[in-house]
Design a protein around this motif. Structure first.
Motif, PDB file in Angstrom:
ATOM      1  N   UNK A 127      -4.613  37.630  99.665  1.00  0.00           N
ATOM      2  CA  UNK A 127      -4.848  38.371 100.813  1.00  0.00           C
ATOM      3  C   UNK A 127      -5.988  39.713 100.755  1.00  0.00           C
ATOM      4  N   UNK A 128      -6.544  39.728 101.837  1.00  0.00           N
ATOM      5  CA  UNK A 128      -7.424  40.772 102.045  1.00  0.00           C
ATOM      6  C   UNK A 128      -6.860  41.865 103.134  1.00  0.00           C
ATOM      7  N   UNK A 129      -6.908  43.008 102.893  1.00  0.00           N
ATOM      8  CA  UNK A 129      -6.140  44.062 103.816  1.00  0.00           C
ATOM      9  C   UNK A 129      -7.178  45.264 104.047  1.00  0.00           C
ATOM     10  N   UNK A 143      -6.326  39.107 106.222  1.00  0.00           N
ATOM     11  CA  UNK A 143      -6.904  37.908 105.920  1.00  0.00           C
ATOM     12  C   UNK A 143      -5.781  37.353 104.808  1.00  0.00           C
ATOM     13  N   UNK A 144      -5.435  35.971 104.904  1.00  0.00           N
ATOM     14  CA  UNK A 144      -4.799  35.358 104.140  1.00  0.00           C
ATOM     15  C   UNK A 144      -5.937  34.136 103.384  1.00  0.00           C
ATOM     16  N   UNK A 145      -5.603  34.135 102.046  1.00  0.00           N
ATOM     17  CA  UNK A 145      -6.672  33.085 101.354  1.00  0.00           C
ATOM     18  C   UNK A 145      -5.943  31.895 100.690  1.00  0.00           C
ATOM     19  N   UNK A 162     -12.766  26.880  96.576  1.00  0.00           N
ATOM     20  CA  UNK A 162     -12.861  26.277  98.159  1.00  0.00           C
ATOM     21  C   UNK A 162     -11.739  26.685  98.315  1.00  0.00           C
ATOM     22  N   UNK A 163     -11.804  27.737  99.688  1.00  0.00           N
ATOM     23  CA  UNK A 163     -10.809  28.315 100.349  1.00  0.00           C
ATOM     24  C   UNK A 163     -10.712  28.343 101.580  1.00  0.00           C
ATOM     25  N   UNK A 164      -9.601  28.274 102.065  1.00  0.00           N
ATOM     26  CA  UNK A 164      -9.158  28.302 103.523  1.00  0.00           C
ATOM     27  C   UNK A 164      -9.122  29.742 103.988  1.00  0.00           C
ATOM     28  N   UNK A 165      -9.264  30.212 104.906  1.00  0.00           N
ATOM     29  CA  UNK A 165      -9.273  31.671 105.110  1.00  0.00           C
ATOM     30  C   UNK A 165      -8.608  31.985 106.613  1.00  0.00           C
ATOM     31  N   UNK A 166      -7.547  32.549 106.706  1.00  0.00           N
ATOM     32  CA  UNK A 166      -6.909  32.940 108.010  1.00  0.00           C
ATOM     33  C   UNK A 166      -7.038  34.476 108.334  1.00  0.00           C
ATOM     34  N   UNK A 167      -7.854  34.862 109.381  1.00  0.00           N
ATOM     35  CA  UNK A 167      -8.200  36.286 109.229  1.00  0.00           C
ATOM     36  C   UNK A 167      -8.011  36.522 110.887  1.00  0.00           C
ATOM     37  N   UNK A 185      -9.161  34.759 114.592  1.00  0.00           N
ATOM     38  CA  UNK A 185     -10.319  33.924 114.352  1.00  0.00           C
ATOM     39  C   UNK A 185      -9.953  32.729 114.115  1.00  0.00           C
ATOM     40  N   UNK A 186     -10.861  31.556 114.131  1.00  0.00           N
ATOM     41  CA  UNK A 186     -10.556  30.348 113.811  1.00  0.00           C
ATOM     42  C   UNK A 186     -10.279  30.230 112.391  1.00  0.00           C
ATOM     43  N   UNK A 187      -9.579  29.266 111.935  1.00  0.00           N
ATOM     44  CA  UNK A 187      -9.666  29.093 110.362  1.00  0.00           C
ATOM     45  C   UNK A 187     -10.846  28.649 109.789  1.00  0.00           C
ATOM     46  N   UNK A 188     -11.206  29.231 108.697  1.00  0.00           N
ATOM     47  CA  UNK A 188     -12.660  28.685 108.382  1.00  0.00           C
ATOM     48  C   UNK A 188     -12.567  28.818 106.781  1.00  0.00           C
ATOM     49  N   UNK A 189     -13.787  27.991 106.134  1.00  0.00           N
ATOM     50  CA  UNK A 189     -13.852  27.747 104.861  1.00  0.00           C
ATOM     51  C   UNK A 189     -14.685  28.904 104.146  1.00  0.00           C
ATOM     52  N   UNK A 190     -14.319  28.986 102.630  1.00  0.00           N
ATOM     53  CA  UNK A 190     -15.393  29.900 102.072  1.00  0.00           C
ATOM     54  C   UNK A 190     -15.574  29.239 100.546  1.00  0.00           C
ATOM     55  N   UNK A 191     -16.436  29.196 100.163  1.00  0.00           N
ATOM     56  CA  UNK A 191     -16.788  28.733  98.932  1.00  0.00           C
ATOM     57  C   UNK A 191     -17.042  30.084  98.066  1.00  0.00           C
ATOM     58  N   UNK A 192     -16.460  30.351  97.064  1.00  0.00           N
ATOM     59  CA  UNK A 192     -16.332  31.541  96.182  1.00  0.00           C
ATOM     60  C   UNK A 192     -16.678  31.266  94.887  1.00  0.00           C
ATOM     61  N   UNK A 193     -17.449  32.069  94.241  1.00  0.00           N
ATOM     62  CA  UNK A 193     -17.862  31.842  92.677  1.00  0.00           C
ATOM     63  C   UNK A 193     -17.836  33.138  92.315  1.00  0.00           C
TER      64      UNK A 193
END
Length: 290
Positions: A127-129, A143-145, A162-167, A185-193
């Motif tokens: 998560x992010x806070x 945000x949950x990841x 490759x993550x889903x984000x719930x923000x 917000x709409x659930x959305x994807x993230x590619x994280x490196x």
């Protein structure tokens, strides 16, 4: 407005608690640091000014029987070009917390999931806070990841997820006095490196992360959001041995952040680019590892 709750939040928080408990009780290895970085060209959406920020960092990463834990807390102190309130001469303050817990296939299952250049894979939850006091937005991000992470077989470290984000957020405008109920917000994807590469036999290391984040639908003000690119990279030198200290205790270096369409902002209601929506920020950094 849509409700911010999502059941996966409970899963991520439970995983976080379990991971931290595992770290405290039976960590195989750990690294904790306190750091400082600063730059004069930070940017915030809807603010046309270059912003100076001083950032104090507390970071912890560890491995245990089934995987790894990562936690980072930043205290970001802006100068007066990012004011703390309407008409204030003091700068904004922000706390931003990131937590990630990865259960690795090889540790949990007994044998790594190897294929091609990949040495193993795992499931990441976190998560992010944040909370920030500023004149225009006063962010309260939650945000949950969740998603798979792949570990590549390279010198150093290279992880790709490759993550889903719930923000969600619940801003307050000091200019208008309007408080916005928590908005999802709409659930959305993230590619994280994430990477950390030692440079030959020197004391230098090239490190950083790159997040490529999909658009998240309409924001809380009815505007379309845009895809984000956030790249933060650093060249760090182990300076401790030059002063008689233990290796990898003191590190210093330079960093650069490129953040396009920050927080999904790109165009305003008039169709023009939003000022401050893209940041190009050189920084200097220092770290002390416990």
């Amino acid at each position: 407005m849509r409700r911010a709750f999502h059941p996966i939040a409970a899963i991520a928080l439970a995983a976080g608690a379990a991971g931290l408990a595992g770290t405290a009780g039976a960590a195989d290895w750990s690294d904790t640091l306190i750091g400082y970085r600063t730059g004069t060209r930070f940017a915030e959406p809807f603010n046309a000014n270059d912003i100076r920020k001083h950032i104090v960092q507390l970071n912890h990463v560890s491995g245990y029987k089934y995987g790894t834990n990562f936690a980072n807390l930043d205290l970001l102190l802006s100068d007066k070009t990012d004011p703390s309130s309407k008409g204030a001469s003091s700068g904004a303050q922000e706390f931003y917390l990131v937590y990630r817990h990865t259960v690795e296939w090889g540790k949990a299952g007994g044998a790594p999931l190897r294929f091609g250049p990949i040495r193993d894979a795992g499931l990441t939850l976190g998560f992010d806070v944040n909370t920030k006091n500023d004149a225009g937005y006063n962010s309260k991000k939650r945000m949950v990841v969740a998603g798979p992470t792949f570990m590549f077989d390279v010198p150093g470290m290279l992880n790709v997820g490759l993550y889903g984000l719930w923000e969600s957020n619940a801003p307050y405008s000091g200019y208008t006095g309007v408080s916005t109920p928590r908005y999802r917000y709409d659930t959305h994807p993230m590619l994280g490196v994430v990477w950390a590469f030692p440079l030959a036999s020197s004391r230098l290391s090239f490190e950083g992360y790159a997040n490529f984040i999909g658009a998240k639908g309409k924001n809380e003000f009815g505007r379309d959001t845009a895809t984000e690119t956030n790249i933060d990279m650093q060249l760090m030198l182990d300076v401790g041995p030059y002063f008689g200290a233990k290796a990898k205790r003191f590190r210093a270096g330079v960093a650069y952040q490129y953040w396009k369409n920050k927080f999904g902002n790109k165009f305003g209601n008039d169709g023009r680019n939003i000022p401050g929506a893209t940041a190009r920020t050189p920084m200097v950094k220092a770290q002390y590892h416990f």
